[in-house]
Design an enzyme around this catalytic site. Structure first.
Site, PDB file in Angstrom:
ATOM      1  N   LEU A 126      86.152  25.603  67.048  1.00 28.48           N
ATOM      2  CA  LEU A 126      86.382  25.777  68.437  1.00 28.48           C
ATOM      3  C   LEU A 126      85.818  24.674  69.261  1.00 28.48           C
ATOM      4  O   LEU A 126      84.717  24.366  69.181  1.00 28.48           O
ATOM      5  CB  LEU A 126      85.862  27.057  68.835  1.00 28.48           C
ATOM      6  CG  LEU A 126      86.144  27.468  70.536  1.00 28.48           C
ATOM      7  CD1 LEU A 126      87.527  27.817  70.592  1.00 28.48           C
ATOM      8  CD2 LEU A 126      85.405  28.798  70.882  1.00 28.48           C
ATOM      9  N   HIS A 178      75.591  37.800  86.937  1.00 26.81           N
ATOM     10  CA  HIS A 178      75.752  36.486  86.420  1.00 26.81           C
ATOM     11  C   HIS A 178      75.242  36.566  84.953  1.00 26.81           C
ATOM     12  O   HIS A 178      75.708  36.094  84.134  1.00 26.81           O
ATOM     13  CB  HIS A 178      75.262  35.222  87.116  1.00 26.81           C
ATOM     14  CG  HIS A 178      76.099  35.052  88.606  1.00 26.81           C
ATOM     15  ND1 HIS A 178      77.137  35.062  88.609  1.00 26.81           N
ATOM     16  CD2 HIS A 178      75.501  34.980  89.663  1.00 26.81           C
ATOM     17  CE1 HIS A 178      77.663  34.852  89.899  1.00 26.81           C
ATOM     18  NE2 HIS A 178      76.534  34.838  90.623  1.00 26.81           N
ATOM     19  N   ARG A 215      77.023  28.296  98.030  1.00 28.03           N
ATOM     20  CA  ARG A 215      76.311  29.626  97.958  1.00 28.03           C
ATOM     21  C   ARG A 215      74.887  29.704  98.340  1.00 28.03           C
ATOM     22  O   ARG A 215      74.451  28.196  98.419  1.00 28.03           O
ATOM     23  CB  ARG A 215      76.741  30.099  96.421  1.00 28.03           C
ATOM     24  CG  ARG A 215      77.949  30.264  96.154  1.00 28.03           C
ATOM     25  CD  ARG A 215      78.159  31.251  94.736  1.00 28.03           C
ATOM     26  NE  ARG A 215      79.808  31.471  94.800  1.00 28.03           N
ATOM     27  CZ  ARG A 215      80.203  32.327  93.860  1.00 28.03           C
ATOM     28  NH1 ARG A 215      79.515  33.119  93.269  1.00 28.03           N
ATOM     29  NH2 ARG A 215      81.399  32.444  93.802  1.00 28.03           N
ATOM     30  N   SER A 240      91.609  28.596  92.577  1.00 28.08           N
ATOM     31  CA  SER A 240      90.303  28.057  92.980  1.00 28.08           C
ATOM     32  C   SER A 240      89.793  26.581  92.457  1.00 28.08           C
ATOM     33  O   SER A 240      88.798  26.553  91.795  1.00 28.08           O
ATOM     34  CB  SER A 240      89.221  29.159  92.799  1.00 28.08           C
ATOM     35  OG  SER A 240      89.591  30.203  93.450  1.00 28.08           O
ATOM     36  N   ASP A 285      85.420  35.333  86.809  1.00 26.56           N
ATOM     37  CA  ASP A 285      85.090  35.962  88.454  1.00 26.56           C
ATOM     38  C   ASP A 285      84.867  37.349  88.360  1.00 26.56           C
ATOM     39  O   ASP A 285      85.366  38.199  87.487  1.00 26.56           O
ATOM     40  CB  ASP A 285      86.444  35.517  89.187  1.00 26.56           C
ATOM     41  CG  ASP A 285      86.176  35.365  90.537  1.00 26.56           C
ATOM     42  OD1 ASP A 285      84.990  35.490  91.078  1.00 26.56           O
ATOM     43  OD2 ASP A 285      87.131  35.322  91.538  1.00 26.56           O
ATOM     44  N   SER A 328      81.920  25.834  90.285  1.00 25.24           N
ATOM     45  CA  SER A 328      82.892  25.076  90.720  1.00 25.24           C
ATOM     46  C   SER A 328      82.179  24.128  91.519  1.00 25.24           C
ATOM     47  O   SER A 328      81.139  24.104  92.095  1.00 25.24           O
ATOM     48  CB  SER A 328      83.802  25.702  91.586  1.00 25.24           C
ATOM     49  OG  SER A 328      83.585  26.271  92.771  1.00 25.24           O
ATOM     50  N   THR A 329      83.112  22.878  92.106  1.00 27.24           N
ATOM     51  CA  THR A 329      82.428  21.994  93.010  1.00 27.24           C
ATOM     52  C   THR A 329      82.145  22.723  94.563  1.00 27.24           C
ATOM     53  O   THR A 329      81.503  22.352  95.589  1.00 27.24           O
ATOM     54  CB  THR A 329      83.270  20.838  93.222  1.00 27.24           C
ATOM     55  OG1 THR A 329      84.660  21.116  93.378  1.00 27.24           O
ATOM     56  CG2 THR A 329      83.185  19.655  92.423  1.00 27.24           C
TER      57      THR A 329
HETATM   58  C1  IPE Z   1      86.004  30.580  90.700  1.00 23.53           C
HETATM   59  O1  IPE Z   1      85.377  31.437  91.373  1.00 23.53           O
HETATM   60  C2  IPE Z   1      84.898  29.573  90.281  1.00 23.53           C
HETATM   61  C3  IPE Z   1      84.269  30.152  88.909  1.00 23.53           C
HETATM   62  C4  IPE Z   1      84.774  31.407  88.393  1.00 23.53           C
HETATM   63  C5  IPE Z   1      83.038  29.271  88.542  1.00 23.53           C
HETATM   64  P1  IPE Z   1      85.124  31.853  93.023  1.00 23.53           P
HETATM   65  O2  IPE Z   1      84.716  32.917  93.124  1.00 23.53           O
HETATM   66  O3  IPE Z   1      84.077  30.428  93.358  1.00 23.53           O
HETATM   67  O4  IPE Z   1      86.387  31.638  93.785  1.00 23.53           O
HETATM   68  P2  IPE Z   1      86.871  31.753  95.304  1.00 23.53           P
HETATM   69  O5  IPE Z   1      85.707  31.244  96.079  1.00 23.53           O
HETATM   70  O6  IPE Z   1      86.858  33.445  95.043  1.00 23.53           O
HETATM   71  O7  IPE Z   1      88.353  31.286  95.181  1.00 23.53           O
HETATM   72  C1  IPE Z   2      82.049  34.361  89.177  1.00 24.86           C
HETATM   73  O1  IPE Z   2      81.711  35.421  89.822  1.00 24.86           O
HETATM   74  C2  IPE Z   2      80.877  33.482  88.596  1.00 24.86           C
HETATM   75  C3  IPE Z   2      80.826  32.372  89.512  1.00 24.86           C
HETATM   76  C4  IPE Z   2      81.642  31.777  90.410  1.00 24.86           C
HETATM   77  C5  IPE Z   2      79.499  31.201  89.514  1.00 24.86           C
HETATM   78  P1  IPE Z   2      81.495  35.465  91.602  1.00 24.86           P
HETATM   79  O2  IPE Z   2      80.177  35.030  91.783  1.00 24.86           O
HETATM   80  O3  IPE Z   2      82.420  34.499  92.031  1.00 24.86           O
HETATM   81  O4  IPE Z   2      81.561  37.193  91.801  1.00 24.86           O
HETATM   82  P2  IPE Z   2      82.307  37.485  92.934  1.00 24.86           P
HETATM   83  O5  IPE Z   2      83.645  36.908  93.141  1.00 24.86           O
HETATM   84  O6  IPE Z   2      81.527  37.202  94.145  1.00 24.86           O
HETATM   85  O7  IPE Z   2      82.398  39.044  92.743  1.00 24.86           O
HETATM   86 MG    MG Z   3      84.217  34.933  92.809  1.00 27.80          MG
END
Ligand code: IPE
Ligand code: IPE
Ligand code: MG
Length: 249
Positions: free
Chosen positions: A133, A39, A73, A194, A22, A67-68
């Protein structure tokens, strides 16, 4: 000594590490870059962490990539994340295969573009005999969705209610046959699950760091593993020290 080897006893190395990668978006915004640049940087970092995981001798790694709930987004970001998965398969598959990584997917493939689905399936097929792995990629994964699907399949299979045990439920999850995660790492400081591995995480140890995922390097990974090695996992019982004190006074 940034490259020092893991200095923990082998029986204290986790069998299964799971990572909520994250903070990519915030990493990018902090630098005045678009979120997708974050990303991309996160994907670069994944290569480092994969290599370190193999070197550290950890046999199972699960990474949360989409995630689902991430469908909520903006469409450009969702499309960008799909493209990144495709690029990772295109560019990294040969090397992962050479390094002995067995790729698996957890989550639902159905909603992905058919071409991407096929790429994922081909990657799984190509690497299925590898055993250095096991890398579970959680993509379009949700813990609740996983449990709902398990319940549906248990009912469809006509399993009698009294035969439904925790072991049976585990066998109906995407992670069937994979040990539960010992250690879950979440970057970017958020203190929540999450919807990640909500069943499997029942007794996982947590390591949360404020570091954004693109900056979570090998050295911090090592620190997380060393912190894990110090933990006293009780699984609802009492620690060995307490038992010994009670027995020997
Ligand atoms: C969790 O991160 C999902 C992934 C890292 C793929 P999010 O950024 O989506 O989680 P929330 O929305 O902060 O809970
Ligand atoms: C995690 O980074 C990657 C995914 C959830 C795909 P974020 O995109 O959630 O980054 P923040 O939380 O907005 O900084
Ligand atoms: Mg995030």
């Amino acid at each position: 000594m940034p490259d020092s080897p893991l200095s923990i006893p082998p029986d204290r190395v986790p069998q299964h590490v799971a990572i909520i990668m994250d903070g990519n978006g915030r990493w990018a915004i902090q630098r005045g870059l678009p979120r997708l640049a974050g990303h991309r940087a996160g994907t670069e970092n994944l290569r480092r962490i994969l290599r370190a995981t193999v070197e550290f001798g950890i046999p199972y790694l699960t990474i949360y990539a989409f995630s689902t709930e991430n469908w909520g987004r903006p469409p450009e970001e969702v499309e960008g994340l799909m493209r990144i998965l495709e690029d990772v398969i295109d560019k990294e598959l040969d090397e992962l295969n050479r390094e002995g990584v067995q790729l698996r997917h957890i989550g639902r493939l159905e909603r992905l573009a058919p071409r991407l689905q096929q790429k994922v399936l081909d990657a799984i097929e190509l690497t299925r005999e590898n055993n250095r792995l096991v890398l579970n990629i959680a993509f379009n994964y949700g813990g609740r969705d996983e449990i709902v699907q398990a319940i549906q399949r248990i009912i469809r299979d006509g399993i009698p209610a009294e035969e439904v045990t925790a072991e049976l439920v585990s066998r109906y999850l995407y992670t069937a046959g994979v040990p539960d995660p010992d250690l879950i790492i979440r970057t970017s400081g958020e203190l929540r699950i999450s919807n990640f591995l909500i069943w499997q995480a029942a007794y996982a140890e947590w390591y949360v760091t404020p570091t954004y995922w693109p900056d979570f390097d090998r050295e911090e990974y090592r620190r997380a593993l060393e912190a894990f090695a110090q933990r006293n996992r009780r699984f609802g019982g009492v620690s060995e020290a307490v038992v010994n004190r009670a027995v020997h006074g």
